[in-house]
Design a protein around this motif. Structure first.
Motif, mmCIF file in Angstrom:
data_model
loop_
_atom_site.group_PDB
_atom_site.id
_atom_site.type_symbol
_atom_site.label_atom_id
_atom_site.label_comp_id
_atom_site.label_asym_id
_atom_site.label_seq_id
_atom_site.Cartn_x
_atom_site.Cartn_y
_atom_site.Cartn_z
ATOM 1 N N VAL A 22 2.361 6.402 17.549
ATOM 2 C CA VAL A 22 2.881 7.386 16.600
ATOM 3 C C VAL A 22 1.699 8.188 16.059
ATOM 4 O O VAL A 22 0.590 7.672 15.900
ATOM 5 C CB VAL A 22 3.657 6.744 15.430
ATOM 6 N N ALA A 23 1.958 9.432 15.787
ATOM 7 C CA ALA A 23 0.902 10.329 15.319
ATOM 8 C C ALA A 23 0.560 10.058 13.860
ATOM 9 O O ALA A 23 1.375 9.509 13.096
ATOM 10 C CB ALA A 23 1.354 11.778 15.489
ATOM 11 N N LYS A 24 -0.619 10.455 13.481
ATOM 12 C CA LYS A 24 -1.035 10.378 12.080
ATOM 13 C C LYS A 24 -0.046 11.149 11.213
ATOM 14 O O LYS A 24 0.362 12.258 11.539
ATOM 15 C CB LYS A 24 -2.435 10.960 11.923
ATOM 16 N N GLY A 25 0.354 10.539 10.116
ATOM 17 C CA GLY A 25 1.264 11.194 9.186
ATOM 18 C C GLY A 25 2.732 10.995 9.488
ATOM 19 O O GLY A 25 3.587 11.469 8.733
ATOM 20 N N ALA A 146 -5.502 3.497 -0.927
ATOM 21 C CA ALA A 146 -5.737 4.726 -0.157
ATOM 22 C C ALA A 146 -6.033 4.443 1.305
ATOM 23 O O ALA A 146 -6.919 5.057 1.904
ATOM 24 C CB ALA A 146 -6.879 5.523 -0.784
ATOM 25 N N ARG A 147 -5.284 3.524 1.905
ATOM 26 C CA ARG A 147 -5.431 3.259 3.335
ATOM 27 C C ARG A 147 -4.562 4.253 4.113
ATOM 28 O O ARG A 147 -3.494 4.657 3.636
ATOM 29 C CB ARG A 147 -5.029 1.824 3.662
ATOM 30 N N PRO A 148 -4.962 4.614 5.314
ATOM 31 C CA PRO A 148 -4.221 5.648 6.054
ATOM 32 C C PRO A 148 -2.899 5.183 6.656
ATOM 33 O O PRO A 148 -2.106 6.006 7.119
ATOM 34 C CB PRO A 148 -5.201 6.059 7.154
ATOM 35 N N ILE A 149 -2.652 3.859 6.671
ATOM 36 C CA ILE A 149 -1.387 3.327 7.187
ATOM 37 C C ILE A 149 -0.719 2.534 6.066
ATOM 38 O O ILE A 149 -1.355 1.697 5.418
ATOM 39 C CB ILE A 149 -1.598 2.407 8.402
ATOM 40 N N ASP A 169 12.121 8.612 -2.011
ATOM 41 C CA ASP A 169 11.645 9.980 -2.192
ATOM 42 C C ASP A 169 10.204 9.993 -2.683
ATOM 43 O O ASP A 169 9.408 10.872 -2.308
ATOM 44 C CB ASP A 169 12.547 10.729 -3.164
ATOM 45 N N LEU A 170 9.862 9.008 -3.535
ATOM 46 C CA LEU A 170 8.484 8.919 -4.027
ATOM 47 C C LEU A 170 7.527 8.580 -2.885
ATOM 48 O O LEU A 170 6.431 9.148 -2.785
ATOM 49 C CB LEU A 170 8.397 7.872 -5.133
ATOM 50 N N VAL A 171 7.928 7.662 -2.017
ATOM 51 C CA VAL A 171 7.095 7.335 -0.857
ATOM 52 C C VAL A 171 6.916 8.568 0.031
ATOM 53 O O VAL A 171 5.808 8.867 0.499
ATOM 54 C CB VAL A 171 7.708 6.180 -0.048
ATOM 55 N N THR A 172 8.009 9.286 0.248
ATOM 56 C CA THR A 172 7.935 10.500 1.068
ATOM 57 C C THR A 172 6.967 11.503 0.456
ATOM 58 O O THR A 172 6.121 12.092 1.158
ATOM 59 C CB THR A 172 9.324 11.142 1.195
ATOM 60 N N GLU A 173 7.091 11.702 -0.837
ATOM 61 C CA GLU A 173 6.225 12.670 -1.531
ATOM 62 C C GLU A 173 4.762 12.290 -1.416
ATOM 63 O O GLU A 173 3.910 13.126 -1.075
ATOM 64 C CB GLU A 173 6.643 12.748 -2.992
ATOM 65 N N THR A 174 4.458 11.026 -1.683
ATOM 66 C CA THR A 174 3.054 10.607 -1.651
ATOM 67 C C THR A 174 2.514 10.585 -0.222
ATOM 68 O O THR A 174 1.345 10.921 0.001
ATOM 69 C CB THR A 174 2.893 9.226 -2.306
ATOM 70 N N ALA A 175 3.350 10.201 0.742
ATOM 71 C CA ALA A 175 2.898 10.209 2.136
ATOM 72 C C ALA A 175 2.597 11.630 2.592
ATOM 73 O O ALA A 175 1.615 11.874 3.306
ATOM 74 C CB ALA A 175 3.952 9.568 3.032
ATOM 75 N N ASN A 176 3.428 12.571 2.171
ATOM 76 C CA ASN A 176 3.177 13.971 2.526
ATOM 77 C C ASN A 176 1.881 14.472 1.902
ATOM 78 O O ASN A 176 1.144 15.257 2.507
ATOM 79 C CB ASN A 176 4.343 14.844 2.074
ATOM 80 N N GLU A 177 1.592 14.019 0.687
ATOM 81 C CA GLU A 177 0.368 14.456 -0.002
ATOM 82 C C GLU A 177 -0.885 13.867 0.633
ATOM 83 O O GLU A 177 -1.909 14.533 0.741
ATOM 84 C CB GLU A 177 0.431 14.057 -1.475
ATOM 85 N N THR A 178 -0.797 12.589 1.039
ATOM 86 C CA THR A 178 -1.993 11.893 1.519
ATOM 87 C C THR A 178 -2.138 11.913 3.028
ATOM 88 O O THR A 178 -3.210 11.587 3.550
ATOM 89 C CB THR A 178 -1.964 10.422 1.058
ATOM 90 N N ALA A 180 -0.545 9.843 4.985
ATOM 91 C CA ALA A 180 -0.454 8.462 5.458
ATOM 92 C C ALA A 180 0.610 8.323 6.547
ATOM 93 O O ALA A 180 1.628 9.020 6.546
ATOM 94 C CB ALA A 180 -0.126 7.526 4.297
ATOM 95 N N THR A 181 0.356 7.419 7.468
ATOM 96 C CA THR A 181 1.337 7.018 8.467
ATOM 97 C C THR A 181 2.127 5.853 7.889
ATOM 98 O O THR A 181 1.533 4.862 7.459
ATOM 99 C CB THR A 181 0.642 6.590 9.767
ATOM 100 N N VAL A 182 3.452 5.958 7.857
ATOM 101 C CA VAL A 182 4.284 4.956 7.191
ATOM 102 C C VAL A 182 5.278 4.360 8.183
ATOM 103 O O VAL A 182 5.989 5.088 8.878
ATOM 104 C CB VAL A 182 5.053 5.567 6.006
ATOM 105 N N LEU A 183 5.320 3.021 8.237
ATOM 106 C CA LEU A 183 6.344 2.292 8.970
ATOM 107 C C LEU A 183 7.137 1.480 7.959
ATOM 108 O O LEU A 183 6.559 0.685 7.208
ATOM 109 C CB LEU A 183 5.742 1.362 10.026
ATOM 110 N N MET A 184 8.452 1.676 7.942
ATOM 111 C CA MET A 184 9.297 1.033 6.943
ATOM 112 C C MET A 184 10.418 0.239 7.598
ATOM 113 O O MET A 184 11.268 0.794 8.286
ATOM 114 C CB MET A 184 9.908 2.080 6.005
ATOM 115 N N VAL A 185 10.406 -1.079 7.383
ATOM 116 C CA VAL A 185 11.513 -1.917 7.831
ATOM 117 C C VAL A 185 12.700 -1.706 6.903
ATOM 118 O O VAL A 185 12.561 -1.704 5.676
ATOM 119 C CB VAL A 185 11.115 -3.404 7.834
ATOM 120 N N THR A 186 13.872 -1.517 7.487
ATOM 121 C CA THR A 186 15.083 -1.372 6.695
ATOM 122 C C THR A 186 16.266 -1.918 7.484
ATOM 123 O O THR A 186 16.233 -1.977 8.712
ATOM 124 C CB THR A 186 15.340 0.100 6.312
#
Length: 230
Positions: A22-25, A146-149, A169-178, A180-186
């Motif tokens: 997966v790409a960065k971000g 402040a880790r990239p993943i 939405d908060l995770v989305t906002e902060t990930a967009n700002e930083t 970060a690459t995010v993987l979320m189990v749901t």
């Protein structure tokens, strides 16, 4: 870029493979039946579960790195906040396990608390916080590192629909700002649709390559149809 190269996890009675990148971000949901290996996948990336193959970040093999030295943070459902410490101290552990903090560190903690809407609560202990505030606090600690993943193992599953949506939405906002690459189990397709442009289906011993979330749920493969009951 996060790359899983012929990842192979074997435990007693359990086997999971993955081979994708997966790409960065990128914001990626991880969904599938209970016991399929969603959390195990994240734990392997974090260095807590042994595996074959390679996990690389920007070309660097993470196998030689201890969990605390990997370029990632992981957030669990139970939040992992210490009840005897204040909120500010819990965040401080993300910077120094011995809480040896400089003035700049304390200022950074205050700024991060304010960023997640807890600017006046640093002196409180976890028992004094609501479920939504605990989620914000745990997220703040992950952001402070402040880790990239960022790996999320259903950290908001116990929250009501409104609070959960707010946290996503908060995770989305902060990930967009930083970036970060995010993987979320749901386990909730609505969470995947709200948060992730890509989704990994974990089923039948395979963590499949990420595909666009909307397309996956519009035309789910048999394993996903069985899981969703549709």
């Amino acid at each position: 870029m996060l790359r899983l190269e012929q990842l192979d996890i074997r435990q007693e009675g359990f086997h999971l493979t993955a081979d994708w990148e997966v790409a960065k971000g990128a914001k990626v949901a991880v969904i599938g039946p209970s016991g399929a290996g969603k959390s195990t996948l994240l734990m392997a990336l974090a260095g807590f579960v042994p595996h074959g193959g390679r996990v690389t970040w920007n070309g660097q093999n993470m196998a030689a790195l201890a969990p605390g030295d990997r370029p990632l943070s992981i957030l669990f459902q139970d939040q992992n906040l210490f009840p005897h410490l204040t909120l500010a101290q819990n965040l401080g552990l993300g910077l120094s396990p011995r809480l040896q903090l400089a003035a700049a560190d304390h200022a950074h903690i205050e700024t991060t608390l304010a960023r997640v809407g807890l600017g006046d609560m640093g002196s409180r202990k976890p028992a004094q916080l609501s479920g939504g505030q605990l989620g914000r606090a745990a997220l703040a600690r992950a952001l402070l590192r402040a880790r990239p993943i960022l790996l999320l193992d259903e950290p908001f599953a116990a929250l009501g629909p409104a609070l959960k949506a707010e946290m996503l939405d908060l995770v989305t906002e902060t990930a967009n700002e930083t970036g970060a690459t995010v993987l979320m189990v749901t386990h909730d397709p609505a969470d995947a649709r709200r948060f992730a442009e890509l989704t990994v289906l974990v089923a039948d011993g395979v963590a499949a390559a990420p595909v666009p979330t909307a397309a996956l749920f519009a035309n789910p493969p048999p394993a996903l149809r069985d899981y969703l009951g549709a």
